[in-house]
Motif scaffolding. Structure first.
Motif, PDB file in Angstrom:
ATOM      1  N   ILE A   6      -7.736  -3.796   0.981  1.00  0.00           N
ATOM      2  CA  ILE A   6      -6.680  -4.556   0.256  1.00  0.00           C
ATOM      3  C   ILE A   6      -6.261  -5.695   0.869  1.00  0.00           C
TER       4      ILE A   6
ATOM      5  N   ARG B 288      -8.735   2.037   2.937  1.00  0.00           N
ATOM      6  CA  ARG B 288      -8.538   1.348   1.537  1.00  0.00           C
ATOM      7  C   ARG B 288      -7.270   0.103   1.962  1.00  0.00           C
ATOM      8  N   ALA B 289      -6.497   0.596   2.802  1.00  0.00           N
ATOM      9  CA  ALA B 289      -5.611  -0.542   3.179  1.00  0.00           C
ATOM     10  C   ALA B 289      -6.407  -1.819   3.703  1.00  0.00           C
TER      11      ALA B 289
ATOM     12  N   ASN C 215      -2.460   6.179   1.085  1.00  0.00           N
ATOM     13  CA  ASN C 215      -3.646   5.512   1.052  1.00  0.00           C
ATOM     14  C   ASN C 215      -4.429   5.713   2.433  1.00  0.00           C
TER      15      ASN C 215
ATOM     16  N   VAL D 294       0.749  -5.696   5.391  1.00  0.00           N
ATOM     17  CA  VAL D 294       1.166  -5.208   4.081  1.00  0.00           C
ATOM     18  C   VAL D 294       2.402  -4.393   4.348  1.00  0.00           C
TER      19      VAL D 294
ATOM     20  N   VAL E 293      -2.493   5.885   5.996  1.00  0.00           N
ATOM     21  CA  VAL E 293      -1.674   5.090   6.524  1.00  0.00           C
ATOM     22  C   VAL E 293      -0.214   5.308   7.050  1.00  0.00           C
TER      23      VAL E 293
ATOM     24  N   VAL F  94       4.383  -1.038   3.394  1.00  0.00           N
ATOM     25  CA  VAL F  94       4.154   0.143   2.837  1.00  0.00           C
ATOM     26  C   VAL F  94       5.282   0.810   1.940  1.00  0.00           C
TER      27      VAL F  94
ATOM     28  N   VAL G 143       0.777  -1.150  -0.001  1.00  0.00           N
ATOM     29  CA  VAL G 143       0.153   0.038   0.004  1.00  0.00           C
ATOM     30  C   VAL G 143       0.989   1.145   0.092  1.00  0.00           C
ATOM     31  N   SER G 144       0.307   2.535  -0.195  1.00  0.00           N
ATOM     32  CA  SER G 144       0.892   3.837  -0.264  1.00  0.00           C
ATOM     33  C   SER G 144       0.821   4.325   1.001  1.00  0.00           C
TER      34      SER G 144
END
Length: 222
Positions: A26, A22-23, A18, A35, A89, A37, A14-15
């Motif tokens: 995902i 949204r994370a 984000n 996840v 995030v 980053v 993920v960005s």
């Protein structure tokens, strides 16, 4: 085995820009509990796990978070507040994640996971994330591992058990002997604790060809 033998190469990241929502989407869509980053330059800057989201206000976590902050410093309370309330995030992720290279041994990975109480570790090559290794990947390695080859015959089995016992740090200094008859291993010696007895039994059971282990830990020898 090495990290590259079992790691997951499909990197779901993920960005930092984000949203937390949204994370979470995902993570759910890919059935992962954490996840990496990754910024726009492809650099790993953190990791977001389910543990980072346990006290979110969306879960009604504000009150619970407050109950646990009385012994914290003002800075620690501020950090807890940001983790619970920030939408981005970058504000919620764990920074400076533990990382490994693809040629790291699985034993080292296991030790790092235990030491830092983490479930997954990004895998790096030349400063760029190329995959991730998780506890689930270690389980796959356990399932895929073959037991050590042992030459046929009771004497070969006995020698293999003796080697295992000599390499077991919990049994150093113990006066032990091994006999094997038709695949049945008999362990003799002076062992006074149940955990050490269990360690000896497990060492014998791990040798290919052993059908049963009989313990004689009264102090007598064959």
């Amino acid at each position: 085995m090495l990290v590259k033998d079992v790691m997951t190469t499909k990197l779901v990241g993920v960005s930092p820009d984000n949203s937390v929502r949204r994370a979470a989407e995902i993570m759910l869509a890919n059935q992962v509990s954490g996840v990496p980053v990754i910024d726009d330059a492809g650099r790993l800057i953190g990791i977001l796990s389910e543990g980072d989201l346990l006290r979110r206000t969306e879960l009604g976590g504000a009150a619970a978070a407050e109950l646990g902050t009385f012994a914290l410093t003002a800075e620690e309370k501020a950090t807890a507040y940001v983790k619970s309330n920030a939408w981005k995030v970058a504000d919620v992720m764990s920074r400076d994640p533990v990382v490994v290279g693809e040629d790291t041994s699985l034993g080292q990975v296991s030790a790092l996971m235990q030491k830092h109480r983490i479930k997954r570790i990004p895998v790096m090559r030349d400063g760029v994330p190329i995959g991730i290794i998780s506890r689930a990947d270690l389980l796959k390695a356990i399932v895929a591992a073959d037991r050590d080859e042992t030459a046929p015959g009771d004497e070969a089995i006995r020698r293999s058990i003796a080697i295992r016992l000599s390499e077991n740090s919990s049994l150093l200094g113990k006066d032990m002997a091994v006999t094997v008859t038709d695949g049945v291993a008999h362990l003799w010696g002076s062992i006074d604790t149940e955990e050490c007895k269990r360690a000896a039994r497990v060492a014998a059971e791990s040798v290919r060809g052993v059908t049963r282990v009989v313990e004689h830990f009264s102090g007598d020898r064959p």
